[in-house]
Design a protein around this motif. Structure first.
Motif, PDB file in Angstrom:
ATOM      1  N   TRP A 168      51.362  -4.205 -11.388  1.00  0.00           N
ATOM      2  CA  TRP A 168      52.400  -5.403 -11.415  1.00  0.00           C
ATOM      3  C   TRP A 168      51.469  -6.407 -11.890  1.00  0.00           C
ATOM      4  CZ3 TRP A 168      57.155  -6.721 -11.773  1.00  0.00           C
ATOM      5  CH2 TRP A 168      57.467  -7.672 -11.578  1.00  0.00           C
ATOM      6  N   ASP A 169      52.090  -7.096 -13.040  1.00  0.00           N
ATOM      7  CA  ASP A 169      51.296  -8.231 -13.541  1.00  0.00           C
ATOM      8  C   ASP A 169      52.119  -9.313 -13.169  1.00  0.00           C
ATOM      9  OD1 ASP A 169      50.337 -10.232 -15.314  1.00  0.00           O
ATOM     10  OD2 ASP A 169      49.971  -8.932 -16.766  1.00  0.00           O
ATOM     11  N   GLU A 170      51.509 -10.093 -12.343  1.00  0.00           N
ATOM     12  CA  GLU A 170      52.138 -11.510 -11.833  1.00  0.00           C
ATOM     13  C   GLU A 170      52.505 -12.364 -12.677  1.00  0.00           C
ATOM     14  OE1 GLU A 170      54.161 -13.356  -8.656  1.00  0.00           O
ATOM     15  OE2 GLU A 170      52.982 -11.582  -8.229  1.00  0.00           O
ATOM     16  N   SER A 171      51.620 -12.506 -13.746  1.00  0.00           N
ATOM     17  CA  SER A 171      51.674 -13.653 -14.817  1.00  0.00           C
ATOM     18  C   SER A 171      52.998 -13.481 -15.873  1.00  0.00           C
ATOM     19  CB  SER A 171      50.301 -13.730 -15.654  1.00  0.00           C
ATOM     20  OG  SER A 171      50.070 -12.549 -16.256  1.00  0.00           O
TER      21      SER A 171
ATOM     22  N   LYS B 235      50.786   2.095  -9.338  1.00  0.00           N
ATOM     23  CA  LYS B 235      49.587   2.747  -8.983  1.00  0.00           C
ATOM     24  C   LYS B 235      49.360   4.206  -9.281  1.00  0.00           C
ATOM     25  CE  LYS B 235      48.447  -0.469  -5.317  1.00  0.00           C
ATOM     26  NZ  LYS B 235      48.864  -0.717  -3.844  1.00  0.00           N
ATOM     27  N   ASP B 236      50.608   4.644 -10.201  1.00  0.00           N
ATOM     28  CA  ASP B 236      50.515   5.939 -10.908  1.00  0.00           C
ATOM     29  C   ASP B 236      49.743   5.995 -12.057  1.00  0.00           C
ATOM     30  OD1 ASP B 236      52.240   7.432  -9.112  1.00  0.00           O
ATOM     31  OD2 ASP B 236      54.215   7.230 -10.619  1.00  0.00           O
ATOM     32  N   VAL B 237      48.958   6.834 -12.201  1.00  0.00           N
ATOM     33  CA  VAL B 237      48.229   7.353 -13.490  1.00  0.00           C
ATOM     34  C   VAL B 237      48.949   8.020 -14.500  1.00  0.00           C
ATOM     35  CG1 VAL B 237      46.079   8.288 -14.398  1.00  0.00           C
ATOM     36  CG2 VAL B 237      46.242   7.190 -12.094  1.00  0.00           C
ATOM     37  N   VAL B 238      49.102   7.331 -15.812  1.00  0.00           N
ATOM     38  CA  VAL B 238      49.991   8.031 -16.742  1.00  0.00           C
ATOM     39  C   VAL B 238      49.387   8.127 -18.084  1.00  0.00           C
ATOM     40  CG1 VAL B 238      52.019   7.180 -15.591  1.00  0.00           C
ATOM     41  CG2 VAL B 238      50.910   5.854 -17.466  1.00  0.00           C
TER      42      VAL B 238
END
Length: 138
Positions: free
Chosen positions: A94-97, A76-79
């Protein structure tokens, strides 16, 4: 191997706290470890450190990566991601797939609008979705 750390906003004062996440009786806590020895967090079956109740919606996991300034990158950081020479503003999810963290455009169905963090030439944290929600609109 990366440290499995979390951060969240404390209920009592709204400040960010980092440490180990614990859920007990539907309440959420971060156990802040003593600065002197973060590698040993239990002694004779008891947790060391101080427990702080946190806002569940603010819980973020550490990605195991740091940005170009040495700051820890959290979910949830913006980079700003520099990827193939182009700079993109991304939010870390986080990409669960794929069982991995990615930088996305902040939409639920981000399709092809994402960057693999390990493939980025440069990463720099510019805020997070809680304290700086308008960063993704710019």
């Amino acid at each position: 191997m990366r440290d499995i750390l979390f951060k969240a906003k404390r209920l009592d004062n709204g400040e960010w706290i980092e440490g180990y996440y614990i859920k007990c009786d539907e309440r959420h806590f971060i156990c802040a470890m003593p600065e002197c020895d973060t590698s040993k967090y239990m002694l004779d079956g008891y947790w060391l450190g101080t427990f702080y109740e946190v806002l569940s919606e603010s819980i973020c996991q550490y990605t195991g990566l740091t940005d170009k300034n040495g700051k820890k990158i959290w979910e949830k950081d913006v980079v700003v991601c520099v990827y193939d020479g182009c700079a993109n503003t991304r939010v870390i999810v986080w990409d669960e797939s794929e069982l991995d963290f990615k930088g996305t455009n902040g939409k639920d169905n981000y399709g092809i609008n994402f960057d693999y963090l390990l493939c980025c030439e440069e990463l720099e944290i510019i805020g997070n979705v809680f304290d700086n929600p308008k960063l993704l609109e710019e």
